[in-house]
Design an enzyme around this catalytic site. Structure first.
Site, PDB file in Angstrom:
ATOM      1  N   CYS A  73       0.764  -1.183   0.124  1.00  0.00           N
ATOM      2  CA  CYS A  73       0.039  -0.036  -0.095  1.00  0.00           C
ATOM      3  C   CYS A  73       0.970   1.222   0.111  1.00  0.00           C
ATOM      4  O   CYS A  73       0.567   2.115  -0.824  1.00  0.00           O
ATOM      5  CB  CYS A  73      -1.062   0.044   1.107  1.00  0.00           C
ATOM      6  SG  CYS A  73      -0.151  -0.282   2.769  1.00  0.00           S
ATOM      7  N   HIS A 100       1.599   5.304   9.827  1.00  0.00           N
ATOM      8  CA  HIS A 100       0.806   4.349   9.106  1.00  0.00           C
ATOM      9  C   HIS A 100      -0.078   3.737  10.455  1.00  0.00           C
ATOM     10  O   HIS A 100       0.361   3.472  11.559  1.00  0.00           O
ATOM     11  CB  HIS A 100       1.718   3.022   8.867  1.00  0.00           C
ATOM     12  CG  HIS A 100       1.033   1.928   7.936  1.00  0.00           C
ATOM     13  ND1 HIS A 100       0.157   1.251   8.220  1.00  0.00           N
ATOM     14  CD2 HIS A 100       1.155   1.779   6.555  1.00  0.00           C
ATOM     15  CE1 HIS A 100      -0.471   0.588   7.282  1.00  0.00           C
ATOM     16  NE2 HIS A 100       0.224   0.741   6.223  1.00  0.00           N
TER      17      HIS A 100
END
Length: 459
Positions: free
Chosen positions: A268, A295
């Site tokens: 991602c 994150h």
């Protein structure tokens, strides 16, 4: 507008969007909000009064198998019509879109694994079912759970999601055929412990694209087990791969060949930063830089302090910021070779369940300032080959939860941009679940050769 959009999609496989915001199967409010978005990024209003005549004309032109952005066409006609009628203008802009031969047969898809990414992939493919040429989700493969109501639990996880909300549609359970019937689509649930002992043809599945979202096998040999299954043809890994091509759509999808049977969709974070880095390198040249990823926590971390083989990841994810490693900075060069050796990277896991941010601290070959940089990145988001991957935000109130459901790989926060001479700092938001899943679907559509040509043609 709603019935016209629906009819074009059902009968002609035409997707309608407004500045990249798809309006197929969307509500009236969603369509109005897509128009309002244009004011933020283009500095001018766009109304349904502008777009409805374009949509009407498109519906009468015999357009097939295409993605048509009526917002961009409306603005372009307003700015560059040059005295032509709308019909005359569209005949030029949509040249080739009335060719009925540019479709391809539907491709069978199997989701191997049904976790966070697997269920979002299912939602995305089901949402786009019904058109003549697309991806057809035929089965999911999971390990048999210990609960007697296994199918019911799988259905419930698809139906309800704490982050992305309830599924918009109907889900039924067919115990007799061991299937989920989702919006009328029958999806077989196959229980298996290994991919190489499945016969997909027994379920009417042939030449299938297998999307492995378990992360268990990440090299060519392990992923090749899928190809031993009867009825399987190609494999996509939803994680960084070793010994296979790591594809970031919009950047190196041109490297895909018909001979590639195993491909990785990278991570991602790699998907979030690589398109932005490509855009920056193309325009300003990137000497070197550092990527810091803020994150959201993932299922790999512990909810409370407990043993974990990884450093620091054993500490409670919901209570701590956790410094950890990321391979995303090095992985960029797999999709963008010119960045080899130019980036360092680190990551901080934070107590949010979804949406992350990459902070790109770059040293450039060409000096620039904040205004020039933002104008360029806004144009990249709207009018370049990277428009599906890069989005742009200039809201002074935007926070992480506002980007839940973003279809872009990454969203540049223009107000946070810092630039001085040959250095800059860019802040890129990304929905590390949904935005990444959209990239995986784009890769799947590219492999299946069902990516729709987009109009107007940019550049």
């Amino acid at each position: 507008m709603v019935p016209l959009v629906g009819r074009l999609y059902r009968d002609h496989n035409v997707e309608i969007s407004i500045y990249g915001r798809i309006v197929v199967k969307r509500s009236v409010i969603d369509i109005l909000k897509a128009h309002r978005f244009v004011r933020q990024v283009e500095g001018q209003e766009l109304s349904v009064v502008d777009t409805f005549p374009v949509l009407e004309a498109v519906s009468e032109m015999g357009v097939n198998n295409a993605h048509v952005d009526i917002g961009k066409l409306a603005v372009k006609f307003r700015d560059e019509g040059e005295g032509r009628t709308l019909k005359e203008f569209l005949e030029v802009e949509l040249a080739g879109a009335a060719d009925e031969s540019n479709g391809t047969p539907s491709t069978d898809v199997v989701l191997y694994g049904f976790g966070r990414i697997g269920r979002l992939l299912a939602r995305l493919m089901i949402d786009r079912s019904g058109a003549g040429h697309s991806l057809s989700l035929k089965a999911i493969v999971v390990r048999k759970g210990s609960a007697a109501n296994d199918l019911e639990k799988r259905a419930s996880l698809l139906r309800r999601d704490s982050v992305h909300g309830s599924f918009k549609g109907t889900i039924q359970i067919d115990e007799e055929s061991n299937s989920l019937i989702v919006n009328g689509n029958m999806i077989k649930v196959i229980f298996a412990d290994s991919p190489d002992n499945i016969d997909y043809t027994e379920y009417g599945i042939n030449n299938a694209l297998i999307i492995d979202n378990t992360g268990k096998w990440r090299d060519a040999d392990g992923l090749a087990l899928h190809l031993k299954a009867k009825g399987a043809a190609r494999v996509i890994l939803t994680a960084p791969g070793k010994g296979v091509k790591n594809i970031v759509m919009g950047v190196n999808d041109g490297d895909i060949t018909d001979e590639d049977t195993i491909l990785s969709a990278a991570s991602c974070t790699t998907n979030a930063i690589t398109p932005v880095l490509k855009a920056m390198n193309d325009k300003f040249g990137v000497k070197n830089g550092h990527v810091e990823t803020v994150h959201s926590y993932t299922n790999d971390q512990n909810l409370i302090d407990n043993y974990h083989k990884g450093d620091r990841r054993g500490r409670a994810a919901g209570l701590n910021m956790v410094i950890t490693e990321t391979g995303a900075a090095k992985a960029v060069s797999k999709a963008l070779p010119e960045m080899e050796g130019k980036l360092t990277g680190n990551a901080i896991r934070v107590p949010t369940p979804n949406v992350s941010m990459a902070i790109l601290n770059l040293n450039l070959e060409k000096a620039t300032d904040k205004d020039e940089l933002n104008d360029y990145l806004r144009n990249v988001a709207l009018h370049s080959d990277l428009q599906k991957q890069v989005d742009y935000s200039n809201s002074p109130e935007a926070v992480s939860s506002d980007f839940v459901g973003s279809r872009a790989a990454g969203v540049v926060d223009g107000l946070a941009t810092i630039s001085s001479g040959n250095s800059c700092v860019l802040y890129v938001w990304y929905d590390n679940e949904f935005g990444y899943s959209c990239q995986v679907v784009r890769l799947a559509r590219e492999i299946a050769k069902c990516t729709l040509p987009a109009y107007p043609v940019e550049g």
